[in-house]
Design a protein around this motif. Structure first.
Motif, PDB file in Angstrom:
ATOM      1  N   PRO A 180      -3.477  -0.919 -11.508  1.00 17.44           N
ATOM      2  CA  PRO A 180      -4.025  -0.304 -10.287  1.00 17.44           C
ATOM      3  C   PRO A 180      -4.635  -1.310  -9.320  1.00 17.44           C
ATOM      4  CG  PRO A 180      -5.438   0.115 -12.182  1.00 17.44           C
ATOM      5  CD  PRO A 180      -4.183  -0.482 -12.719  1.00 17.44           C
ATOM      6  N   GLU A 181      -4.983  -2.495  -9.813  1.00 19.01           N
ATOM      7  CA  GLU A 181      -5.560  -3.508  -8.929  1.00 19.01           C
ATOM      8  C   GLU A 181      -4.512  -4.166  -8.044  1.00 19.01           C
ATOM      9  OE1 GLU A 181      -4.474  -5.728 -12.753  1.00 19.01           O
ATOM     10  OE2 GLU A 181      -4.998  -3.703 -12.078  1.00 19.01           O
ATOM     11  N   GLY A 182      -3.232  -3.986  -8.371  1.00 19.23           N
ATOM     12  CA  GLY A 182      -2.160  -4.597  -7.603  1.00 19.23           C
ATOM     13  C   GLY A 182      -1.695  -3.726  -6.454  1.00 19.23           C
ATOM     14  N   GLN A 183      -0.690  -4.189  -5.735  1.00 18.23           N
ATOM     15  CA  GLN A 183      -0.180  -3.467  -4.566  1.00 18.23           C
ATOM     16  C   GLN A 183       1.345  -3.572  -4.519  1.00 18.23           C
ATOM     17  OE1 GLN A 183      -1.759  -4.864  -0.843  1.00 18.23           O
ATOM     18  NE2 GLN A 183      -0.809  -3.243   0.363  1.00 18.23           N
ATOM     19  N   ARG A 184       1.979  -2.446  -4.281  1.00 21.77           N
ATOM     20  CA  ARG A 184       3.428  -2.445  -4.095  1.00 21.77           C
ATOM     21  C   ARG A 184       3.701  -2.719  -2.624  1.00 21.77           C
ATOM     22  NH1 ARG A 184       7.806   1.958  -6.531  1.00 21.77           N
ATOM     23  NH2 ARG A 184       9.682   0.748  -5.985  1.00 21.77           N
ATOM     24  N   LEU A 185       4.051  -3.950  -2.331  1.00 23.10           N
ATOM     25  CA  LEU A 185       4.201  -4.377  -0.947  1.00 23.10           C
ATOM     26  C   LEU A 185       5.458  -3.798  -0.297  1.00 23.10           C
ATOM     27  CD1 LEU A 185       3.198  -8.133  -1.432  1.00 23.10           C
ATOM     28  CD2 LEU A 185       1.753  -6.218  -0.712  1.00 23.10           C
ATOM     29  N   SER A 186       6.457  -3.513  -1.109  1.00 20.25           N
ATOM     30  CA  SER A 186       7.686  -2.885  -0.622  1.00 20.25           C
ATOM     31  C   SER A 186       8.333  -2.189  -1.801  1.00 20.25           C
ATOM     32  CB  SER A 186       8.635  -3.923  -0.017  1.00 20.25           C
ATOM     33  OG  SER A 186       9.164  -4.753  -1.040  1.00 20.25           O
ATOM     34  N   SER A 187       9.444  -1.521  -1.564  1.00 22.97           N
ATOM     35  CA  SER A 187      10.114  -0.830  -2.659  1.00 22.97           C
ATOM     36  C   SER A 187      10.629  -1.805  -3.699  1.00 22.97           C
ATOM     37  CB  SER A 187      11.285   0.005  -2.116  1.00 22.97           C
ATOM     38  OG  SER A 187      12.210  -0.832  -1.429  1.00 22.97           O
ATOM     39  N   ALA A 188      10.738  -3.093  -3.332  1.00 17.65           N
ATOM     40  CA  ALA A 188      11.312  -4.091  -4.236  1.00 17.65           C
ATOM     41  C   ALA A 188      10.326  -5.182  -4.635  1.00 17.65           C
ATOM     42  CB  ALA A 188      12.538  -4.736  -3.589  1.00 17.65           C
ATOM     43  N   ARG A 189       9.033  -5.012  -4.323  1.00 21.70           N
ATOM     44  CA  ARG A 189       8.070  -6.075  -4.651  1.00 21.70           C
ATOM     45  C   ARG A 189       6.695  -5.502  -4.971  1.00 21.70           C
ATOM     46  NH1 ARG A 189       7.804 -11.536  -4.274  1.00 21.70           N
ATOM     47  NH2 ARG A 189       5.757 -12.489  -4.024  1.00 21.70           N
ATOM     48  N   PHE A 190       6.101  -6.010  -6.067  1.00 14.58           N
ATOM     49  CA  PHE A 190       4.740  -5.649  -6.469  1.00 14.58           C
ATOM     50  C   PHE A 190       3.976  -6.943  -6.706  1.00 14.58           C
ATOM     51  CE2 PHE A 190       1.524  -4.970  -9.718  1.00 14.58           C
ATOM     52  CZ  PHE A 190       0.869  -3.841  -9.256  1.00 14.58           C
ATOM     53  N   GLU A 191       2.695  -6.952  -6.294  1.00 13.46           N
ATOM     54  CA  GLU A 191       1.923  -8.186  -6.391  1.00 13.46           C
ATOM     55  C   GLU A 191       0.493  -7.893  -6.814  1.00 13.46           C
ATOM     56  OE1 GLU A 191       0.670 -11.551  -3.209  1.00 13.46           O
ATOM     57  OE2 GLU A 191       2.850 -11.262  -3.433  1.00 13.46           O
ATOM     58  N   LEU A 192      -0.038  -8.748  -7.692  1.00  8.85           N
ATOM     59  CA  LEU A 192      -1.433  -8.668  -8.106  1.00  8.85           C
ATOM     60  C   LEU A 192      -2.293  -9.537  -7.189  1.00  8.85           C
ATOM     61  CD1 LEU A 192      -1.193  -8.942 -12.011  1.00  8.85           C
ATOM     62  CD2 LEU A 192      -1.630  -6.906 -10.651  1.00  8.85           C
ATOM     63  N   PRO A 193      -3.607  -9.283  -7.144  1.00  9.63           N
ATOM     64  CA  PRO A 193      -4.484 -10.135  -6.313  1.00  9.63           C
ATOM     65  C   PRO A 193      -4.390 -11.612  -6.677  1.00  9.63           C
ATOM     66  CG  PRO A 193      -5.642  -8.147  -7.006  1.00  9.63           C
ATOM     67  CD  PRO A 193      -4.339  -8.149  -7.726  1.00  9.63           C
ATOM     68  N   SER A 194      -4.060 -11.917  -7.921  1.00  8.70           N
ATOM     69  CA  SER A 194      -3.944 -13.312  -8.360  1.00  8.70           C
ATOM     70  C   SER A 194      -2.727 -14.008  -7.770  1.00  8.70           C
ATOM     71  CB  SER A 194      -3.851 -13.364  -9.885  1.00  8.70           C
ATOM     72  OG  SER A 194      -2.662 -12.713 -10.320  1.00  8.70           O
ATOM     73  N   GLY A 195      -1.803 -13.215  -7.200  1.00  7.85           N
ATOM     74  CA  GLY A 195      -0.578 -13.779  -6.655  1.00  7.85           C
ATOM     75  C   GLY A 195       0.629 -13.594  -7.562  1.00  7.85           C
ATOM     76  N   SER A 196       0.401 -13.192  -8.814  1.00  5.83           N
ATOM     77  CA  SER A 196       1.523 -12.912  -9.711  1.00  5.83           C
ATOM     78  C   SER A 196       2.336 -11.757  -9.143  1.00  5.83           C
ATOM     79  CB  SER A 196       1.015 -12.556 -11.108  1.00  5.83           C
ATOM     80  OG  SER A 196       0.363 -13.660 -11.696  1.00  5.83           O
TER      81      SER A 196
END
Length: 728
Positions: free
Chosen positions: A268-284
């Motif tokens: 839940p701390e991460g963000q789905r930036l697009s339908s094809a990409r998910f990113e954590l605050p750490s950058g992973s």
């Protein structure tokens, strides 16, 4: 209403619908699903289905059929059934009684979207199986009409539904027969993973998280086993373990939607930036790349290498050449695929790709998922659909060659339809050998016009099978229209393609027999069974006055070598890679009559005339082993004295190879006729790559030139053993 009781009153349809809702409730308690066969007058059947539709508030009900025949909304044409993948429906009504008929692939796709406690209702006419339905128009090759074809496939389905004990039979203005439900086996293997739903899934997640270098993991599962969700859970945990980049690929983005959904839920701390990409605050990050885009990134060295991860979902639907390419690029890689399904044969994938894994990554591991997640073990609908569509067609037993010296035998479609056990085993052979097999292929086998089946059987077990189709025989006027691009009659794949691309009218007026499928038991390969099938069928075609015998397949060196050894000649090569195989499609032919010889000579001349220029442009990436096998189809000419001098100057002096390209091409063409040793074969292929396809042999120009000179020297050394001659 108790299981096994009847409702016979003509005016009791509402009670029957209520009884079905109650039956669905009983299914829900077991987390099962069921098929309902509703048959009779199409109009009345739709009315009864509508009553069931309105009897309760079903979750996401779906009606599949023609819009003008459908009494409710939403409605979906059968051709778009695959768009529902990943969705869940508590009630699906599939109308096979109207103007659309039954699409077997739609049935296979939709069955997997029925949720636990749900019903899949199939509407058919009461005389189902006595004649073909309108969906047969999709494979009624010219000049056949769909309503004139046989209906062995539909008759088989009707017979199975009549005898199936787990389905609901609902007759229009008649009885409702509800099956007795057995007691569900609620025992489950213990596991300790709150994010997973079965012990199988937990084992898969654990194996994915602990993925080792150069130890690929292959996950196989039937549909509904939570395979994609397991990939998603593993991705979430790897990201939380500070893996900086995860790459996932699949035939389409929608295939991994459930994977991304699990990652989003567990991180839940991460963000789905697009339908094809998910990113954590750490950058992973987790990103999806389509297969072609992933290939490009790997080729450019932008992905892969030390520490990189790749997860491949629905691997059976991706060309094996791509999978092997990624296997070499990513040290940590996992492949997941559906074993049975309308999209492709996971079993065939496993059998063929296992050879690549054994050779390049012998420490690979296979992990099957057996326990269903979306429904419980013993689900009646899954068993019914697998039986109807032969999704679990068995592989026959293999018998030693000493037991299989008899000639092949021809089976008519009518004979095969009556021998249900043999049909299942033959289809099992076809499934395991072909890259992609769908439920519709079984219908084509039983009812396709101009289709013939030849098999080799040992101890009642088929060891090899050949499926052919008749093509060509067009009149002169129609052949001219096709060659001019003005007409495109249905079917006749090989004959029409040759006419359209080479302008050969005779390719259409002549009669062809084309190989549609050929399969040998995996334990009986390299014993000559395929060769025997073909030779005996070619002899039969010759006796029947067939002019030409042909085949089309993905250009792969060993396969092409097999056809060339049987006397076939290349007549056409596709200029783009096939989406299904990742290979260039090639067509080969063999003449059986004097008429066929004239047509083949013309086709070979046309092919030879275009090959050199195609290699320089459109076919610049055609693998060199394939080119080496195609070069002998060019006219053979001895090297002239000037060419020999130019070759010698490149090999042993300082002449720029680019200024002697024509001579080096001539050398490569001549050497393609020589039985070269392994080192000389490599040198020959290097020379081909540079001389015909303008591919440097190294990044540095000087090193590339050095390799060209060395390859030329190695081939010259072979020349003394094989003097050139125009006849040679």
């Amino acid at each position: 209403m108790r299981a096994g009781c009847r409702v016979d009153k003509p005016n009791a349809v509402i009670k029957q619908a209520s009884a079905l809702v109650h039956h669905a409730t009983r299914l829900q308690r077991r987390r099962w699903r069921a098929l309902v066969w509703l048959y009779g007058s199409p109009d009345k059947a739709r009315q009864q289905a509508q009553l069931l539709w309105e009897e309760q508030m079903w979750q996401a009900p779906l009606w599949v059929g023609a819009e003008h025949e459908t009494p409710v909304a939403p409605c979906l044409p059968a051709s778009k059934a695959r768009t529902r993948l990943g969705a869940e429906h508590q009630l699906i009504v599939l109308d096979a009684s109207g103007s659309q008929g039954l699409d077997p692939d739609a049935l296979g796709a939709l069955a997997g979207t029925v949720s636990a406690g749900g019903l899949l209702v199939i509407i058919t006419p009461s005389n189902w199986g006595e004649q073909p339905d309108p969906d047969y128009a999709r494979f009624a090759d010219y000049p056949w009409r769909w309503d004139s074809l046989s209906a062995h496939y539909l008759k088989r389905l009707a017979f199975q539904l009549t005898g199936e004990s787990t389905i609901v039979r609902w007759e229009v203005d008649g009885s409702l027969m509800l099956p007795k439900l057995s007691i569900r086996d609620s025992r489950a293997a213990p596991f300790d993973d709150a994010d997973c739903l079965t012990a199988d899934q937990a084992r898969a997640v654990n194996a994915l998280v602990k993925l080792k270098r150069r130890r690929p993991l292959v996950i196989t599962a039937d549909r509904g086993r939570g395979k994609s969700a397991a990939l998603g859970i593993a991705c979430a945990r790897l990201l939380q373990k500070s893996v900086t980049q995860l790459v996932v690929t699949a035939p389409r983005l929608s295939s991994v939607e459930s994977l991304f959904a699990r990652v989003v839920a567990l991180c839940p701390e991460g963000q789905r930036l697009s339908s094809a990409r998910f990113e954590l605050p750490s950058g992973s990050s987790l990103c999806f790349l389509a297969p072609d885009a992933l290939n490009e990134q790997v080729d450019q060295a932008r992905l892969g290498g030390s520490g990189s991860y790749l997860l491949v979902d629905e691997a059976a639907a991706i060309p094996a050449a791509m999978l092997a390419h990624w296997l070499a690029a990513f040290p940590r890689i996992a492949f997941a695929t559906t074993v049975h399904g309308y999209e492709g044969s996971g079993r065939g994938f496993a059998l063929r790709f296992r050879e690549v894994l054994n050779r390049t990554a012998p420490q690979w591991r296979e992990l099957p998922l057996d326990t269903p997640v979306r429904w419980s073990v013993g689900d009646p609908l899954e068993a019914t659909i697998q039986a109807l569509l032969l999704l679990n067609a068995p592989l026959p037993e293999a018998h030693a060659s000493t037991h299989c010296q008899t000639a092949s035998m021809v089976l008519t479609q009518a004979q095969l339809a009556k021998q249900r056990e043999l049909l299942a085993k033959l289809f099992g052979l076809l499934v395991q050998s072909h890259y992609r097999t769908t439920p519709s292929d079984l219908r084509q086998l039983l009812d396709g016009p101009g289709t013939a089946i030849r098999t080799i059987i040992a101890s009642k077990e088929p060891q090899a099978v050949l499926v052919t189709r008749e093509e060509g025989g067009f009149n002169t006027a129609l052949a001219d229209q096709v060659a001019r691009g003005e007409r495109r009659p249905q079917g006749h794949l090989l004959a029409q393609s040759l006419a359209a691309h080479s302008g050969s009218r005779e390719a259409l007026t002549s009669r062809w027999r084309r190989v549609a499928r050929i399969a040998t038991h995996p334990e009986r390969r390299r014993e000559g069974l395929g060769r025997r099938l073909l030779e005996e069928d070619i002899a039969n075609a010759h006796q029947q006055g067939i002019a030409l015998y042909g085949a089309t397949f993905g250009a792969e060196a060993s396969l092409l070598r097999f056809w060339l050894a049987l006397g076939f000649a290349p007549v056409r090569l596709g200029i783009t890679r096939e989406a299904a195989t990742g290979e260039y499609a090639i067509m080969v032919a063999r003449a059986l009559t004097s008429e066929g010889q004239a047509v083949l000579a013309s086709l070979r001349d046309s092919f030879a005339a275009s090959l050199i220029t195609l290699l320089a442009f459109e076919l610049a990436t055609l693998p060199a082993p394939i080119v080496a096998l195609l070069l002998p189809s060019l006219p053979r000419l001895p090297l002239s004295a000037a060419e020999l001098q130019a070759v010698d100057d490149v090999a042993y002096a300082h002449r720029d190879p680019a200024l002697a390209r024509a001579a080096l091409q001539a050398l490569a063409r001549e050497a393609s006729h020589w039985p070269l040793g392994q080192e000389a074969q490599i040198a020959h292929q290097q020379l081909i790559t540079w001389a015909f396809q303008n591919q440097p042999l190294a990044k540095a120009h000087g090193e590339s030139v050095r390799l060209i000179r060395r390859a030329t020297q190695q081939i010259i050394e072979q020349r003394t053993l094989f003097p050139s001659s125009p006849e040679g």
